[in-house]
Scaffold this motif. Structure first.
Motif, PDB file in Angstrom:
ATOM      1  N   ASN A  31       0.839  -1.184   0.000  1.00  0.00           N
ATOM      2  CA  ASN A  31       0.055  -0.019  -0.013  1.00  0.00           C
ATOM      3  C   ASN A  31       0.917   1.354  -0.021  1.00  0.00           C
ATOM      4  OD1 ASN A  31      -2.462  -1.492   2.168  1.00  0.00           O
ATOM      5  ND2 ASN A  31      -2.521  -1.398  -0.053  1.00  0.00           N
ATOM      6  N   TYR A  32       2.109   1.222   0.976  1.00  0.00           N
ATOM      7  CA  TYR A  32       2.614   2.207   0.905  1.00  0.00           C
ATOM      8  C   TYR A  32       3.504   2.783  -0.166  1.00  0.00           C
ATOM      9  CZ  TYR A  32       6.549   5.806   2.547  1.00  0.00           C
ATOM     10  OH  TYR A  32       7.149   6.799   2.754  1.00  0.00           O
ATOM     11  N   HIS A  33       3.737   1.724  -1.136  1.00  0.00           N
ATOM     12  CA  HIS A  33       4.671   1.999  -2.172  1.00  0.00           C
ATOM     13  C   HIS A  33       3.803   1.832  -3.590  1.00  0.00           C
ATOM     14  CE1 HIS A  33       8.608   1.584  -0.250  1.00  0.00           C
ATOM     15  NE2 HIS A  33       8.148   0.637   0.520  1.00  0.00           N
ATOM     16  N   GLY A  34       2.583   1.706  -3.390  1.00  0.00           N
ATOM     17  CA  GLY A  34       1.608   1.697  -4.438  1.00  0.00           C
ATOM     18  C   GLY A  34       1.653   0.460  -5.405  1.00  0.00           C
ATOM     19  N   VAL A  35       1.952  -0.613  -4.806  1.00  0.00           N
ATOM     20  CA  VAL A  35       1.875  -1.919  -5.689  1.00  0.00           C
ATOM     21  C   VAL A  35       1.007  -2.671  -5.478  1.00  0.00           C
ATOM     22  CG1 VAL A  35       3.461  -3.869  -5.871  1.00  0.00           C
ATOM     23  CG2 VAL A  35       4.558  -1.608  -5.552  1.00  0.00           C
ATOM     24  N   PRO A  36       0.099  -3.123  -6.649  1.00  0.00           N
ATOM     25  CA  PRO A  36      -0.876  -3.948  -6.562  1.00  0.00           C
ATOM     26  C   PRO A  36      -0.624  -5.271  -6.107  1.00  0.00           C
ATOM     27  CG  PRO A  36      -0.331  -3.582  -8.808  1.00  0.00           C
ATOM     28  CD  PRO A  36       0.422  -2.775  -8.064  1.00  0.00           C
ATOM     29  N   VAL A  37      -1.447  -6.111  -5.775  1.00  0.00           N
ATOM     30  CA  VAL A  37      -1.307  -7.444  -5.017  1.00  0.00           C
ATOM     31  C   VAL A  37      -1.929  -8.570  -5.701  1.00  0.00           C
ATOM     32  CG1 VAL A  37      -0.428  -6.320  -2.956  1.00  0.00           C
ATOM     33  CG2 VAL A  37      -2.734  -7.286  -3.198  1.00  0.00           C
ATOM     34  N   ILE A  38      -1.539  -9.595  -5.685  1.00  0.00           N
ATOM     35  CA  ILE A  38      -2.449 -11.058  -5.903  1.00  0.00           C
ATOM     36  C   ILE A  38      -2.072 -11.779  -4.910  1.00  0.00           C
ATOM     37  CG2 ILE A  38      -2.514 -13.166  -7.266  1.00  0.00           C
ATOM     38  CD1 ILE A  38      -1.436 -11.932  -9.817  1.00  0.00           C
ATOM     39  N   GLY A  39      -3.188 -12.091  -4.024  1.00  0.00           N
ATOM     40  CA  GLY A  39      -3.180 -12.788  -2.880  1.00  0.00           C
ATOM     41  C   GLY A  39      -3.479 -14.388  -2.894  1.00  0.00           C
ATOM     42  N   ILE A  40      -2.788 -15.067  -1.948  1.00  0.00           N
ATOM     43  CA  ILE A  40      -2.869 -16.544  -1.905  1.00  0.00           C
ATOM     44  C   ILE A  40      -2.982 -16.642  -0.205  1.00  0.00           C
ATOM     45  CG2 ILE A  40      -2.180 -18.808  -2.417  1.00  0.00           C
ATOM     46  CD1 ILE A  40      -0.071 -17.711  -4.456  1.00  0.00           C
ATOM     47  N   PRO A  41      -4.235 -16.530   0.226  1.00  0.00           N
ATOM     48  CA  PRO A  41      -4.586 -16.564   1.701  1.00  0.00           C
ATOM     49  C   PRO A  41      -4.662 -17.970   2.078  1.00  0.00           C
ATOM     50  CG  PRO A  41      -6.595 -15.848   0.730  1.00  0.00           C
ATOM     51  CD  PRO A  41      -5.608 -15.667  -0.540  1.00  0.00           C
ATOM     52  N   VAL A  42      -3.972 -17.958   3.302  1.00  0.00           N
ATOM     53  CA  VAL A  42      -4.039 -19.342   3.975  1.00  0.00           C
ATOM     54  C   VAL A  42      -4.786 -19.501   5.338  1.00  0.00           C
ATOM     55  CG1 VAL A  42      -2.403 -21.378   4.740  1.00  0.00           C
ATOM     56  CG2 VAL A  42      -1.901 -20.051   2.780  1.00  0.00           C
ATOM     57  N   PHE A  43      -4.621 -18.397   6.081  1.00  0.00           N
ATOM     58  CA  PHE A  43      -5.123 -18.539   7.527  1.00  0.00           C
ATOM     59  C   PHE A  43      -5.033 -17.116   8.161  1.00  0.00           C
ATOM     60  CE2 PHE A  43      -0.763 -18.377   8.457  1.00  0.00           C
ATOM     61  CZ  PHE A  43      -0.484 -18.008   9.758  1.00  0.00           C
ATOM     62  N   GLY A  44      -5.761 -16.965   9.264  1.00  0.00           N
ATOM     63  CA  GLY A  44      -5.964 -15.736  10.038  1.00  0.00           C
ATOM     64  C   GLY A  44      -6.625 -14.771   9.451  1.00  0.00           C
ATOM     65  N   ASP A  45      -6.057 -13.650   9.375  1.00  0.00           N
ATOM     66  CA  ASP A  45      -6.541 -12.327   8.897  1.00  0.00           C
ATOM     67  C   ASP A  45      -6.543 -12.375   7.393  1.00  0.00           C
ATOM     68  OD1 ASP A  45      -3.969 -11.974   9.492  1.00  0.00           O
ATOM     69  OD2 ASP A  45      -4.134  -9.740   9.455  1.00  0.00           O
ATOM     70  N   GLN A  46      -5.466 -13.142   6.824  1.00  0.00           N
ATOM     71  CA  GLN A  46      -5.284 -12.898   5.429  1.00  0.00           C
ATOM     72  C   GLN A  46      -6.355 -13.129   4.551  1.00  0.00           C
ATOM     73  OE1 GLN A  46      -2.490 -16.382   4.948  1.00  0.00           O
ATOM     74  NE2 GLN A  46      -1.204 -15.486   6.650  1.00  0.00           N
ATOM     75  N   ASP A  47      -7.372 -13.932   4.574  1.00  0.00           N
ATOM     76  CA  ASP A  47      -8.667 -13.786   3.769  1.00  0.00           C
ATOM     77  C   ASP A  47      -9.401 -12.370   4.023  1.00  0.00           C
ATOM     78  OD1 ASP A  47      -9.193 -16.405   2.488  1.00  0.00           O
ATOM     79  OD2 ASP A  47      -9.125 -17.198   4.392  1.00  0.00           O
ATOM     80  N   LEU A  48      -9.434 -11.878   5.168  1.00  0.00           N
ATOM     81  CA  LEU A  48      -9.867 -10.256   5.353  1.00  0.00           C
ATOM     82  C   LEU A  48      -9.116  -9.651   4.676  1.00  0.00           C
ATOM     83  CD1 LEU A  48     -12.006  -8.774   6.807  1.00  0.00           C
ATOM     84  CD2 LEU A  48     -10.545  -8.732   8.678  1.00  0.00           C
ATOM     85  N   ASN A  49      -7.789  -9.561   4.660  1.00  0.00           N
ATOM     86  CA  ASN A  49      -7.064  -8.553   4.003  1.00  0.00           C
ATOM     87  C   ASN A  49      -7.239  -8.459   2.633  1.00  0.00           C
ATOM     88  OD1 ASN A  49      -6.140  -7.921   6.542  1.00  0.00           O
ATOM     89  ND2 ASN A  49      -4.360  -9.289   6.405  1.00  0.00           N
ATOM     90  N   MET A  50      -7.172  -9.844   1.902  1.00  0.00           N
ATOM     91  CA  MET A  50      -7.463  -9.780   0.530  1.00  0.00           C
ATOM     92  C   MET A  50      -8.857  -9.567   0.019  1.00  0.00           C
ATOM     93  SD  MET A  50      -4.422 -10.136  -0.751  1.00  0.00           S
ATOM     94  CE  MET A  50      -5.182 -10.092  -2.151  1.00  0.00           C
ATOM     95  N   ALA A  51      -9.733  -9.672   0.688  1.00  0.00           N
ATOM     96  CA  ALA A  51     -11.203  -9.386   0.692  1.00  0.00           C
ATOM     97  C   ALA A  51     -11.348  -7.832   0.383  1.00  0.00           C
ATOM     98  CB  ALA A  51     -12.360  -9.764   1.665  1.00  0.00           C
ATOM     99  N   ARG A  52     -10.533  -7.247   1.268  1.00  0.00           N
ATOM    100  CA  ARG A  52     -10.472  -5.834   1.388  1.00  0.00           C
ATOM    101  C   ARG A  52      -9.888  -5.080  -0.120  1.00  0.00           C
ATOM    102  NH1 ARG A  52      -9.012  -4.808   7.721  1.00  0.00           N
ATOM    103  NH2 ARG A  52     -11.093  -5.064   8.502  1.00  0.00           N
ATOM    104  N   ALA A  53      -8.523  -5.975  -0.088  1.00  0.00           N
ATOM    105  CA  ALA A  53      -7.944  -5.420  -1.391  1.00  0.00           C
ATOM    106  C   ALA A  53      -8.461  -5.745  -2.701  1.00  0.00           C
ATOM    107  CB  ALA A  53      -6.582  -6.291  -1.498  1.00  0.00           C
ATOM    108  N   THR A  54      -9.301  -6.864  -2.848  1.00  0.00           N
ATOM    109  CA  THR A  54     -10.048  -6.967  -3.924  1.00  0.00           C
ATOM    110  C   THR A  54     -11.206  -6.009  -3.900  1.00  0.00           C
ATOM    111  OG1 THR A  54      -9.743  -9.330  -4.027  1.00  0.00           O
ATOM    112  CG2 THR A  54     -11.369  -8.933  -5.324  1.00  0.00           C
ATOM    113  N   ASN A  55     -12.101  -5.755  -2.977  1.00  0.00           N
ATOM    114  CA  ASN A  55     -12.957  -4.768  -2.821  1.00  0.00           C
ATOM    115  C   ASN A  55     -12.756  -3.274  -3.179  1.00  0.00           C
ATOM    116  OD1 ASN A  55     -15.987  -4.405  -2.163  1.00  0.00           O
ATOM    117  ND2 ASN A  55     -14.970  -2.963  -0.650  1.00  0.00           N
TER     118      ASN A  55
END
Length: 511
Positions: free
Chosen positions: A360-384
């Motif tokens: 986010n700080y460096h302005g780089v888009p992401v492709i997420g492969i979430p596995v556990f914990g808050d990773q699904d939530l973080n990637m849901a926000r990134a996609t949204n």
């Protein structure tokens, strides 16, 4: 100012200190027990900055736990929610017990040195809040992935379930009816596990480790220990939500505001990536070398389809069978500085909060492969929010990853959105690191800053949720209805008696 550091015990306690130059210097204990290096990166950045400011800093961190849990971490992706909760809380109990019973920690507890403030990472380790009362020092809690049920309850901040999804769910703040229903059930399940199993287990550890004369009732430890809570989040990359005054966002405190020079070899690779480069890391907990062969091969075949793009992969070995010529491997990359290179077009990540915040700080888009914990939530926000795409770990195939990379590299909207978010993220009155150190020293200056604490922490569950008031109103309503019914029936009965009396009188007169 010269900073001196030295290990007192491997993986247990070390000291980062500087001789105080003025009377405003404080003695600070940092407790970062999680075995994850990514968790410690945030804490160490704050502790080193405090030392640079002239404070005497002691840090407790058990890194030797790395091998206990990590081997099976990829298996968590296929586990149901109940299993994930139990796995997480078992991990927390293991870390808490191991840390507090460590000989060097026991030595620290017995020697009872003076500390002005204790900084504790809040991550399924509630018994460690006992350090505060034991050393007669206020506690600053730090959440490495933002607001959550654990730290919210410690400071009394409201968290309406209507738009605050549980961190184990891949929902955004805009939940449908069925998602809100699921969010309610998941929170109830989590509350039940914590209330009737997990907290009693933490209480047992707390009472076994801390001497009776320096213990509080465990409920008070949970609700009244934390003076200020530092959250590794920022509203520009999440969403606005209510915070009490002693909840402070410090998201991105670990990020280098002055980018460091990359090692010559890495700099050369990235400078020569005229068609762009992609950085790939599954974080410090998930080892790429543990990926199943079929998924590893799917990734390599995908990367080979983009021969003009250079891929930098965090691979925990010196050899990678079948590695294409455009793939570069290292056991550890200077991630923050790599993401800051202008030729980086995309970051393939597990979706951890530190990595996504650096992107986010460096302005780089992401492709997420979430596995556990808050990773699904973080990637849901990134996609949204439009700067990310998600490929589920169970769906990680050559076709799925090829589609995601093609979309990310060819569609400029992801990069444009990431840059907009970066401009918001950087636009802050103080750097997150300065904010964190200010509030830690603020708590020390004001002897715990108890005036910041929410009155909610003095209320019982029933009082806080007005359940006693609702019960009183319901009871009052029932009583009033009963009285009205009684009076109505009494009135009817009186009328009948009067009518009956009149009838008798009339009959007597006729006679």
């Amino acid at each position: 100012m010269k900073v001196v550091s030295g290990f007192l015990a491997l993986g247990a306690i070390f000291f980062i200190g500087a001789l105080p130059e003025n009377s405003d210097a404080y003695k600070i204990l940092g407790v970062f027990p999680t075995m994850s290096k990514s968790h410690y990166i945030l804490g160490s950045a704050i502790m080193r900055e405090l030392a640079e400011r002239g404070n005497e800093v002691t840090v407790l961190t058990p890194f030797q736990l790395n091998k206990v849990f990590m081997d099976n971490i990829l298996d968590l992706e296929a586990t149901n929610l109940f299993g994930k909760f139990m796995g997480l809380y078992h991990l927390g109990l293991m870390i808490t017990n191991h840390t507090l019973t460590h000989p060097k920690v026991q030595e620290l507890l017995k020697s009872k040195p003076k500390f002005d403030v204790v900084v504790v990472e809040i991550f399924v380790n509630e018994a460690m809040l006992g350090f505060g009362h034991h050393f007669n020092a206020p506690v600053v809690g730090m959440s490495t992935f933002g607001a959550n049920n654990w730290i919210n309850d410690m400071v009394g901040t409201p968290s309406p379930l209507s738009y605050n999804p549980h961190f184990q769910l891949e929902f955004t703040e805009n939940m449908s009816f069925t998602q809100r229903l699921q969010n309610l059930f998941v929170n109830i399940m989590d509350f039940g596990i914590m209330k009737f199993w997990y907290h009693p287990a933490q209480k047992a550890i707390y009472e076994a480790v801390f001497p009776e004369e320096s213990r509080l009732d465990f409920e008070k430890v949970l609700k009244k220990s934390v003076s200020v809570a530092l959250l590794n989040s920022h509203f520009s990359t999440s969403y606005p939500r209510p915070y009490v005054p002693n909840m402070i966002e410090i998201g991105g405190a670990q990020i280098n505001r002055k980018q460091k020079a990359l090692p010559t070899e890495i700099q050369s690779v990235l400078d020569s990536a005229t068609e762009g480069a992609v950085y790939f890391s599954m974080g410090s907990n998930i080892k790429s070398t543990r990926l199943p062969v079929e998924k590893r091969n799917a990734i390599l075949k995908t990367f080979a389809k983009f021969p003009k793009v250079k891929f930098l992969w965090k691979w925990e070995d010196t050899e990678l069978p079948g590695k294409p010529s455009n793939v570069y491997i290292q056991k550890w990359w200077p991630q923050d500085d790599v993401l800051g290179h202008p030729n980086i077009k995309c970051f393939i990540t597990h979706g951890g909060i530190l990595g996504t915040s650096e992107a986010n700080y460096h302005g780089v888009p992401v492709i997420g492969i979430p596995v556990f914990g808050d990773q699904d939530l973080n990637m849901a926000r990134a996609t949204n929010m439009g700067y990310g795409l998600t490929v589920k770990y169970k769906n990680l195939t050559e076709e799925a990853l090829t589609w995601a990379l093609t979309e990310m590299l060819n569609n400029k909207k992801y990069k444009m959105t990431a840059r907009v978010i970066a401009s918001r993220y950087r636009d802050q009155p103080m750097t997150p690191l300065d904010t964190a150190t200010f509030w830690i020293e603020y708590v020390a200056r004001h002897n715990g800053a108890r005036f910041l604490r929410s009155p909610a922490q003095n209320l019982s569950f029933m009082s806080y949720h007005l359940l006693d008031v609702y019960l009183f109103l319901i009871f009052s309503f029932v009583v009033i209805v009963w009285l009205l019914k009684f009076m109505f029936c009494r009135s009817k009965s009186t009328e009948k008696d009067q009518h009956k009396g009149k009838s008798v009188d009339q009959k007597k007169k006729k006679k």
